[in-house]
Design a protein around this motif. Structure first.
Motif, PDB file in Angstrom:
ATOM      1  N   ARG A 142     -82.092 -44.581  -4.042  1.00 22.06           N
ATOM      2  CA  ARG A 142     -81.110 -43.887  -4.872  1.00 22.06           C
ATOM      3  C   ARG A 142     -80.134 -44.898  -5.462  1.00 22.06           C
ATOM      4  O   ARG A 142     -79.529 -45.696  -4.748  1.00 22.06           O
ATOM      5  CB  ARG A 142     -80.364 -42.841  -4.047  1.00 22.06           C
ATOM      6  CG  ARG A 142     -79.240 -42.149  -4.785  1.00 22.06           C
ATOM      7  CD  ARG A 142     -79.712 -41.468  -6.097  1.00 22.06           C
ATOM      8  NE  ARG A 142     -80.267 -40.158  -5.888  1.00 22.06           N
ATOM      9  CZ  ARG A 142     -81.413 -39.763  -6.430  1.00 22.06           C
ATOM     10  NH1 ARG A 142     -82.137 -40.592  -7.172  1.00 22.06           N
ATOM     11  NH2 ARG A 142     -81.857 -38.539  -6.228  1.00 22.06           N
ATOM     12  N   HIS A 181     -81.653 -39.951 -10.902  1.00 24.34           N
ATOM     13  CA  HIS A 181     -81.313 -38.641 -10.335  1.00 24.34           C
ATOM     14  C   HIS A 181     -82.544 -37.916  -9.782  1.00 24.34           C
ATOM     15  O   HIS A 181     -82.448 -36.744  -9.420  1.00 24.34           O
ATOM     16  CB  HIS A 181     -80.606 -37.734 -11.352  1.00 24.34           C
ATOM     17  CG  HIS A 181     -79.300 -38.262 -11.854  1.00 24.34           C
ATOM     18  ND1 HIS A 181     -78.315 -37.449 -12.376  1.00 24.34           N
ATOM     19  CD2 HIS A 181     -78.794 -39.519 -11.918  1.00 24.34           C
ATOM     20  CE1 HIS A 181     -77.276 -38.182 -12.747  1.00 24.34           C
ATOM     21  NE2 HIS A 181     -77.554 -39.450 -12.476  1.00 24.34           N
ATOM     22  N   PRO A 210     -84.336 -43.172   0.898  1.00 28.26           N
ATOM     23  CA  PRO A 210     -83.642 -43.451  -0.365  1.00 28.26           C
ATOM     24  C   PRO A 210     -82.566 -44.524  -0.265  1.00 28.26           C
ATOM     25  O   PRO A 210     -82.058 -44.977  -1.298  1.00 28.26           O
ATOM     26  CB  PRO A 210     -83.035 -42.096  -0.741  1.00 28.26           C
ATOM     27  CG  PRO A 210     -82.981 -41.315   0.517  1.00 28.26           C
ATOM     28  CD  PRO A 210     -84.131 -41.787   1.350  1.00 28.26           C
ATOM     29  N   VAL A 270     -73.456 -43.188  -6.844  1.00 25.38           N
ATOM     30  CA  VAL A 270     -74.786 -42.629  -7.094  1.00 25.38           C
ATOM     31  C   VAL A 270     -74.745 -41.132  -6.818  1.00 25.38           C
ATOM     32  O   VAL A 270     -73.888 -40.645  -6.073  1.00 25.38           O
ATOM     33  CB  VAL A 270     -75.869 -43.292  -6.207  1.00 25.38           C
ATOM     34  CG1 VAL A 270     -75.902 -44.789  -6.442  1.00 25.38           C
ATOM     35  CG2 VAL A 270     -75.656 -42.992  -4.725  1.00 25.38           C
ATOM     36  N   GLU A 290     -86.704 -42.719  -6.968  1.00 22.42           N
ATOM     37  CA  GLU A 290     -86.123 -43.544  -8.029  1.00 22.42           C
ATOM     38  C   GLU A 290     -86.430 -45.019  -7.763  1.00 22.42           C
ATOM     39  O   GLU A 290     -86.436 -45.471  -6.622  1.00 22.42           O
ATOM     40  CB  GLU A 290     -84.611 -43.310  -8.046  1.00 22.42           C
ATOM     41  CG  GLU A 290     -83.833 -44.101  -9.076  1.00 22.42           C
ATOM     42  CD  GLU A 290     -82.337 -43.848  -8.984  1.00 22.42           C
ATOM     43  OE1 GLU A 290     -81.575 -44.597  -9.605  1.00 22.42           O
ATOM     44  OE2 GLU A 290     -81.929 -42.890  -8.279  1.00 22.42           O
ATOM     45  N   TRP A 304     -88.819 -37.265  -0.977  1.00 25.20           N
ATOM     46  CA  TRP A 304     -88.889 -38.723  -1.090  1.00 25.20           C
ATOM     47  C   TRP A 304     -90.038 -39.246  -0.231  1.00 25.20           C
ATOM     48  O   TRP A 304     -90.226 -38.799   0.903  1.00 25.20           O
ATOM     49  CB  TRP A 304     -87.588 -39.370  -0.611  1.00 25.20           C
ATOM     50  CG  TRP A 304     -86.429 -39.211  -1.546  1.00 25.20           C
ATOM     51  CD1 TRP A 304     -85.678 -38.088  -1.744  1.00 25.20           C
ATOM     52  CD2 TRP A 304     -85.880 -40.218  -2.399  1.00 25.20           C
ATOM     53  NE1 TRP A 304     -84.698 -38.330  -2.666  1.00 25.20           N
ATOM     54  CE2 TRP A 304     -84.790 -39.628  -3.092  1.00 25.20           C
ATOM     55  CE3 TRP A 304     -86.187 -41.553  -2.647  1.00 25.20           C
ATOM     56  CZ2 TRP A 304     -84.021 -40.332  -4.012  1.00 25.20           C
ATOM     57  CZ3 TRP A 304     -85.418 -42.255  -3.562  1.00 25.20           C
ATOM     58  CH2 TRP A 304     -84.353 -41.649  -4.240  1.00 25.20           C
ATOM     59  N   ILE A 355     -72.448 -42.289  -2.253  1.00 20.90           N
ATOM     60  CA  ILE A 355     -72.854 -41.001  -2.825  1.00 20.90           C
ATOM     61  C   ILE A 355     -71.634 -40.276  -3.386  1.00 20.90           C
ATOM     62  O   ILE A 355     -70.602 -40.167  -2.733  1.00 20.90           O
ATOM     63  CB  ILE A 355     -73.534 -40.129  -1.750  1.00 20.90           C
ATOM     64  CG1 ILE A 355     -74.773 -40.834  -1.183  1.00 20.90           C
ATOM     65  CG2 ILE A 355     -73.917 -38.774  -2.327  1.00 20.90           C
ATOM     66  CD1 ILE A 355     -75.335 -40.154   0.058  1.00 20.90           C
ATOM     67  N   PRO A 398     -79.105 -37.778  -2.875  1.00 24.76           N
ATOM     68  CA  PRO A 398     -80.565 -37.897  -2.927  1.00 24.76           C
ATOM     69  C   PRO A 398     -81.291 -36.566  -2.974  1.00 24.76           C
ATOM     70  O   PRO A 398     -82.477 -36.514  -3.304  1.00 24.76           O
ATOM     71  CB  PRO A 398     -80.900 -38.655  -1.637  1.00 24.76           C
ATOM     72  CG  PRO A 398     -79.782 -38.324  -0.705  1.00 24.76           C
ATOM     73  CD  PRO A 398     -78.563 -38.200  -1.572  1.00 24.76           C
TER      74      PRO A 398
END
Length: 396
Positions: free
Chosen positions: A107, A369, A94, A81, A373, A90, A24, A84
């Motif tokens: 993600r 994003h 993720p 990435v 995803e 979600w 992340i 999240p």
């Protein structure tokens, strides 16, 4: 040994393994993903190196050597990435890499670990074929594209890029061909005033009022800058993105900060734009009593445009129907930036953007994003096939 029959399972496995690593950004922490990918590429037959660019942040540089009598082809993808966000939005973890309905969820699955997996497995197929190509196949998987592009900047600063004849960036395009992107100039503007009680207007200087006037001047100056209509890109844009100032309702603010996002097209020269923005701020001294202000560039990326008649673009388009089921003609331009802009600062190399991630370019609907995803497994397979055939055609 990797072959066409096992490529599907391998690209799914690699995508899921990468999604499960929480790279992340911020802060990045791409090193574990880089180590995993380097191990896979080494197993495919590449010379691999994990290059640390900051603490716990790294690039993978992998090379499949050719005979040395032809140009190299580079694939460039990123390992970081975006966060999240609110996990309650979600429907799945993720970072689990769940597979359902022919899709891999998580993600970074679309932006762009699926693309990284596809380019890597395509390279593995080329290595397994035993064919000795004229030029090298170079795979770079980098840190930091989602913020400051620390990874690609690190690579470009330390490598000449000599001998590279084409670059492929597997960003999300739903397998459509992109040959142009806008430039980016992010500006920070500061105005300074003099604080006083809110009723003492004759003593204080209101930094927010000065900022409002300055932003109007900047926008007017921006709109006066000419440009040539681009066949692949929408007109240039300005977005006044953030503004912060003041500390208390009954005090005259003595400082205000704003940020601005400019998206020029290739016909607009960045130095001239930056100079015009500086002139707009400097000119406020003659318009507002007691004005003090400054402007600085906090992020800049050049636009890029590859000639649609170039051999590289034509080669990609010729492979579209057989590998992707798409004509790839006409190609597209995009308004966002990729690391193509970083390569463009050093050398003009024919570059295309094409990836398996979800982005409907015709309707400007982008899945990356966002919560839930995903990347379609069918698109991973097609992208792998396209990258393999493009590599063979370019390097043979």
């Amino acid at each position: 040994m990797l072959d066409r029959s096992s490529a599907r399972d391998e690209v799914v496995r690699l995508t899921r393994d990468l999604v499960r690593i929480r790279s992340i950004n911020p802060p990045g922490d791409e090193l574990p993903a880089a180590e995993l990918l380097a191990q896979r590429l080494k197993g495919f037959g590449f010379e691999t190196e994990v290059v640390e660019v900051a603490k716990n942040r790294a690039n993978v540089v992998a090379v499949l050597r050719g005979r040395g009598d032809g140009p190299a082809l580079m694939f460039n993808g990123h390992l970081d990435v975006v966060p999240p966000g609110d996990l309650s939005t979600w429907s799945r973890d993720p970072f689990a890499g769940d597979v359902a309905d022919g899709k891999i969820y998580g993600r970074g699955s679309s932006d762009m670990k699926g693309g990284v997996a596809s380019m890597s497995v395509a390279g593995g197929l080329l290595a397994a074929s035993g064919e000795k190509m004229k030029g090298d196949l170079i795979i770079t998987a980098v840190s930091g594209e989602e913020s400051d592009s620390i990874g690609t900047r690190h690579y470009v600063e330390r490598n000449t890029l000599d001998g590279i004849g084409g670059i492929v960036i597997p960003e999300s395009t739903s397998l459509e061909l992109v040959i142009a992107e806008k430039g980016t100039i992010w500006l920070e503007v500061n105005t300074y005033g003099k604080t006083a009680h809110s009723t003492q207007l004759e003593i204080g200087i209101n930094a927010i009022e000065h900022m409002v006037a300055t932003l109007h001047e900047i926008k007017s100056k921006w709109e006066s800058i000419g440009y040539a209509k681009d066949p692949y890109l929408s007109p240039p844009t300005i977005n006044i993105a953030t503004i912060v100032g003041g500390v208390k309702t009954n005090s005259i603010p003595d400082r205000c900060t704003a940020t601005i996002d400019l998206r020029p097209v290739p016909s607009q020269e960045h130095p001239k734009i930056i100079r015009a923005m500086q002139e707009a701020v400097d000119g406020m001294k003659g318009k507002l009593k007691g004005f003090r202000g400054e402007i600085k560039v906090i992020n800049e990326r050049l636009p890029f445009a590859t000639d649609p008649s170039s051999d590289f673009v034509k080669m990609a388009q010729a492979l579209g129907p057989s590998t992707l089921g798409l004509p790839l003609d006409p190609p597209f331009g995009v308004n966002f930036f990729t690391d193509a802009a970083i390569f463009a600062t050093k050398r003009s190399i024919p570059t295309i953007i094409l990836g398996p991630g979800e982005y409907d370019l015709r309707r400007n609907i982008y899945l990356g994003h966002q919560p839930n995803e995903y990347v379609k497994i069918e698109n991973l397979e097609k992208a792998t096939r396209f990258y393999y055939e493009l590599s063979r055609s370019f390097l043979k």
